[in-house]
Scaffold this active site. Sequence first.
Site, PDB file in Angstrom:
ATOM      1  N   HIS A  14      14.190  13.864   3.519  1.00 59.24           N
ATOM      2  CA  HIS A  14      13.296  14.351   2.488  1.00 59.24           C
ATOM      3  C   HIS A  14      13.435  15.802   2.102  1.00 59.24           C
ATOM      4  O   HIS A  14      13.320  16.093   0.947  1.00 59.24           O
ATOM      5  CB  HIS A  14      11.819  14.139   2.768  1.00 59.24           C
ATOM      6  CG  HIS A  14      11.433  13.667   4.098  1.00 59.24           C
ATOM      7  ND1 HIS A  14      10.951  12.397   4.281  1.00 59.24           N
ATOM      8  CD2 HIS A  14      11.434  14.268   5.287  1.00 59.24           C
ATOM      9  CE1 HIS A  14      10.654  12.267   5.558  1.00 59.24           C
ATOM     10  NE2 HIS A  14      10.925  13.364   6.176  1.00 59.24           N
ATOM     11  N   ARG A  29     -10.040   2.973  -0.627  1.00 59.83           N
ATOM     12  CA  ARG A  29     -10.326   2.464   0.725  1.00 59.83           C
ATOM     13  C   ARG A  29     -11.840   2.455   0.911  1.00 59.83           C
ATOM     14  O   ARG A  29     -12.428   3.437   1.336  1.00 59.83           O
ATOM     15  CB  ARG A  29      -9.656   3.354   1.768  1.00 59.83           C
ATOM     16  CG  ARG A  29      -8.123   3.319   1.734  1.00 59.83           C
ATOM     17  CD  ARG A  29      -7.549   4.303   2.739  1.00 59.83           C
ATOM     18  NE  ARG A  29      -6.157   4.057   3.067  1.00 59.83           N
ATOM     19  CZ  ARG A  29      -5.139   4.784   2.610  1.00 59.83           C
ATOM     20  NH1 ARG A  29      -5.350   5.789   1.794  1.00 59.83           N
ATOM     21  NH2 ARG A  29      -3.895   4.497   2.972  1.00 59.83           N
ATOM     22  N   ARG A  60     -10.315  -1.938  -2.478  1.00 57.46           N
ATOM     23  CA  ARG A  60     -10.011  -2.785  -1.324  1.00 57.46           C
ATOM     24  C   ARG A  60     -11.294  -3.042  -0.546  1.00 57.46           C
ATOM     25  O   ARG A  60     -12.076  -2.116  -0.315  1.00 57.46           O
ATOM     26  CB  ARG A  60      -8.994  -2.065  -0.426  1.00 57.46           C
ATOM     27  CG  ARG A  60      -8.507  -2.912   0.719  1.00 57.46           C
ATOM     28  CD  ARG A  60      -7.434  -2.221   1.493  1.00 57.46           C
ATOM     29  NE  ARG A  60      -7.949  -1.119   2.296  1.00 57.46           N
ATOM     30  CZ  ARG A  60      -7.185  -0.303   3.006  1.00 57.46           C
ATOM     31  NH1 ARG A  60      -5.868  -0.433   2.975  1.00 57.46           N
ATOM     32  NH2 ARG A  60      -7.710   0.657   3.727  1.00 57.46           N
ATOM     33  N   GLU A  74       0.779  -6.291   4.375  1.00 60.01           N
ATOM     34  CA  GLU A  74       0.961  -5.265   5.400  1.00 60.01           C
ATOM     35  C   GLU A  74       1.136  -5.857   6.798  1.00 60.01           C
ATOM     36  O   GLU A  74       1.261  -5.136   7.772  1.00 60.01           O
ATOM     37  CB  GLU A  74      -0.204  -4.267   5.378  1.00 60.01           C
ATOM     38  CG  GLU A  74      -1.575  -4.898   5.468  1.00 60.01           C
ATOM     39  CD  GLU A  74      -2.709  -3.890   5.292  1.00 60.01           C
ATOM     40  OE1 GLU A  74      -2.481  -2.676   5.401  1.00 60.01           O
ATOM     41  OE2 GLU A  74      -3.852  -4.343   5.039  1.00 60.01           O
ATOM     42  N   ASN A  90       2.413   1.377   5.530  1.00 57.92           N
ATOM     43  CA  ASN A  90       1.946   2.074   6.743  1.00 57.92           C
ATOM     44  C   ASN A  90       1.782   1.063   7.875  1.00 57.92           C
ATOM     45  O   ASN A  90       2.268   1.272   8.988  1.00 57.92           O
ATOM     46  CB  ASN A  90       0.592   2.752   6.504  1.00 57.92           C
ATOM     47  CG  ASN A  90       0.661   3.767   5.386  1.00 57.92           C
ATOM     48  OD1 ASN A  90       1.737   4.194   5.018  1.00 57.92           O
ATOM     49  ND2 ASN A  90      -0.481   4.133   4.847  1.00 57.92           N
ATOM     50  N   ASP A  91       1.091  -0.004   7.592  1.00 63.63           N
ATOM     51  CA  ASP A  91       0.912  -1.022   8.627  1.00 63.63           C
ATOM     52  C   ASP A  91       2.139  -1.908   8.760  1.00 63.63           C
ATOM     53  O   ASP A  91       2.544  -2.259   9.866  1.00 63.63           O
ATOM     54  CB  ASP A  91      -0.317  -1.884   8.306  1.00 63.63           C
ATOM     55  CG  ASP A  91      -1.599  -1.167   8.705  1.00 63.63           C
ATOM     56  OD1 ASP A  91      -1.610  -0.560   9.785  1.00 63.63           O
ATOM     57  OD2 ASP A  91      -2.568  -1.193   7.927  1.00 63.63           O
ATOM     58  N   ARG A 135       2.651   4.566  16.370  1.00 56.22           N
ATOM     59  CA  ARG A 135       3.009   5.939  16.007  1.00 56.22           C
ATOM     60  C   ARG A 135       2.283   6.978  16.850  1.00 56.22           C
ATOM     61  O   ARG A 135       2.687   8.114  16.928  1.00 56.22           O
ATOM     62  CB  ARG A 135       2.688   6.200  14.533  1.00 56.22           C
ATOM     63  CG  ARG A 135       3.740   5.608  13.656  1.00 56.22           C
ATOM     64  CD  ARG A 135       3.418   5.888  12.231  1.00 56.22           C
ATOM     65  NE  ARG A 135       3.862   7.207  11.828  1.00 56.22           N
ATOM     66  CZ  ARG A 135       3.763   7.660  10.593  1.00 56.22           C
ATOM     67  NH1 ARG A 135       3.241   6.933   9.664  1.00 56.22           N
ATOM     68  NH2 ARG A 135       4.188   8.848  10.275  1.00 56.22           N
ATOM     69  N   CYS A 156       1.709   0.824  -1.855  1.00 57.16           N
ATOM     70  CA  CYS A 156       0.699   1.877  -1.718  1.00 57.16           C
ATOM     71  C   CYS A 156       0.742   2.585  -0.377  1.00 57.16           C
ATOM     72  O   CYS A 156      -0.180   3.328  -0.043  1.00 57.16           O
ATOM     73  CB  CYS A 156      -0.694   1.318  -1.986  1.00 57.16           C
ATOM     74  SG  CYS A 156      -1.185   0.061  -0.788  1.00 57.16           S
TER      75      CYS A 156
HETATM   76  C1  PEP Z   1      -0.967   0.582   4.441  1.00 56.61           C
HETATM   77  O1  PEP Z   1      -1.125  -0.032   5.507  1.00 56.61           O
HETATM   78  O2  PEP Z   1       0.146   0.918   4.006  1.00 56.61           O
HETATM   79  C2  PEP Z   1      -2.124   0.991   3.636  1.00 56.61           C
HETATM   80  C3  PEP Z   1      -1.979   1.571   2.478  1.00 56.61           C
HETATM   81  O3  PEP Z   1      -3.356   0.761   4.168  1.00 56.61           O
HETATM   82  P1  PEP Z   1      -4.047   1.774   5.186  1.00 56.61           P
HETATM   83  O4  PEP Z   1      -3.205   2.985   5.196  1.00 56.61           O
HETATM   84  O5  PEP Z   1      -5.425   2.034   4.682  1.00 56.61           O
HETATM   85  O6  PEP Z   1      -4.021   0.998   6.458  1.00 56.61           O
HETATM   86 MG    MG Z   2      -3.038  -0.813   5.998  1.00 57.93          MG
END
Ligand code: PEP
Ligand code: MG
Length: 586
Positions: A193, A298, A335, A439, A462-463, A473, A510
């Site tokens: 990056h 969220r 969500r 996810e 992320n998940d 992590r 996302c």
């Molecule tokens: C994800 O898991 O990528 C996500 C956007 O949801 P959160 O970060 O709220 O778990």
């Molecule tokens: Mg998530």
Amino acid sequence: MHRLTGIGVSGGVAVGRAVVLIQNAQAIRFRLRQTQIDSELEALASARDRSHQQLVEIRNGIAQAGNADLASLFDAQLLMLDDPMLLARVEALVREERINAEWAVQQVADGLGEIFSRLEDPYLRERRGDVADVMGRLRMNLRPGRATPRDLLSAVEGACVLVCDELTPSMAAQVDWSRIQGFATDAGSRTYHTAILARSLDVPAVVGLHDASRRIAAGAIVALDGESGDVLVDPDEATLTTLKARARRPVARSSGEPVNGPAQTADGVAIRLEANVEFPADLHAARAAGAEGIGLYRSEFLLAGSLDELVDEETQYRAYRSLVEGMAPRPVTIRTFDLDDQQLASRSRPAAARGWTGGRGNPLGLRGMRLSLSRPDFFRTQLQALLRAAAHGSLRILLPFVSGVDEVREARRLAAEAASVLAARGDTPPPVPLGIMIEIPSAAYAADLLAREVDFCTIGTNDLIQYCLAVDRADERVSHLYEPLHPAILRLISIVRRAADRRGIPVSLCGEMASDPALLALLVGLGLREFSMTPAAIPVARRLLADIRADDMRRFAREALRLPTVQAISRRLLEVLSVREVTRTT
Ligand code: PEP
Ligand code: MG
């Protein structure tokens, strides 16, 4: 004058006073003007008083609860804090070296930490943790309510150059680049990056300087050349004049600059950029960044503190309605609560810090859709509030942590029930699109089946990354394995994108991955055209997109899907983005 040489990764010359940012310690160092010294010392004294008061309260609370041993630990911390030598050392640094109090506290803390860690006695050695705790509290109280790098940098005046150990995309997204002329980092970048980031931000940058953040004093005049990789510290007048003439004119590149119209790649492919938000106050940032909508709200962040009051339908309805109206005519995707049973039981905020890490109970337990379906009354209340709010603008309902088709069907059934309840009250809601987060790896593999059941989907990397790669992590022994460029992750994203396209439903992404410009380029190559990200990352993403061609990225993505390792993929990604590869040096 002295010269450091690193690797220039983003062209142009930047001249300014050094501001040193240590990413890991989240500490910033800058030079005070003579006239600022007294107020800095006053701030230090107030921070000490606040810390003292807090420690007394904590100790008393624990003592009252009958835990005398634990209370005595805080007595020891109070003794440390009240030791006149400690504060005197910090004051001396502020006065003599004219450095900000926060940095001075950190210096003294590091020095004491060293001394304690060399002690023979294991009991005394353990007290190092207490020293760090006391000093951390003092630092925190020096800047109450100012936690982000952007806040930290707000105290710095005039043109400056950021000198840091490393600069991550999330940190960069929070910096006000209209004031920072360029940056220099100790680390090179195994991370794809840094270089891309610098170019997207359009600031000169030099990386791979090893120890610049230790060698360059805060407040020193720094001139860096992002072409040659030279960093001159305190150059003489003549050199400075020449360099200043070559320096970039500061352009408006604040993350809050208003931007209009959809983002586009260089070959004219429109890319939709929406914002992830947690608090209604973030709407302003989303609009200012030119977000085309809210791609992820969220909603669990509504439940701060008093769950009982907030969970009622009317309160939720008002919150959702104000979001939808605040963003109109742009769409808002809300969500449903992504909580787990422990969070629900403790009625605590979902995460102490904003963001997606921490604060959860069992990550593989009763969470998200599973929890909502196990508490149908709780879920129906939320659905009723959402359906009512949908009458006031463009709203979509997003279901979190879905693992398969049954859950979607059950959620649809409850949504239909909620609509009937409203209709019986004479309040017929409009049709509302129902979508899912992808996810959990099972949802990604079953994306074709799920796509038949939903109106849209969004990939939560992320998940998805942590569950697919089985990496926690928070566990530093394995956190380096959390890797968005893992071949399995790229394949899963590709599977989902193709399944959604075949079914003709919108698909977006996302997760944090989208805020990293280099990764964003690859995601465009994988065929994604909609993203939702933290508002501050949107202007950077927009600039990156304008520089890449979707067809080049498509060709590269095809190749990347066949490459065997993260390293091979990131090396080729850098080549395609015409950025020199730099290896990590620290
Ligand atoms: C994800 O898991 O990528 C996500 C956007 O949801 P959160 O970060 O709220 O778990
Ligand atoms: Mg998530």
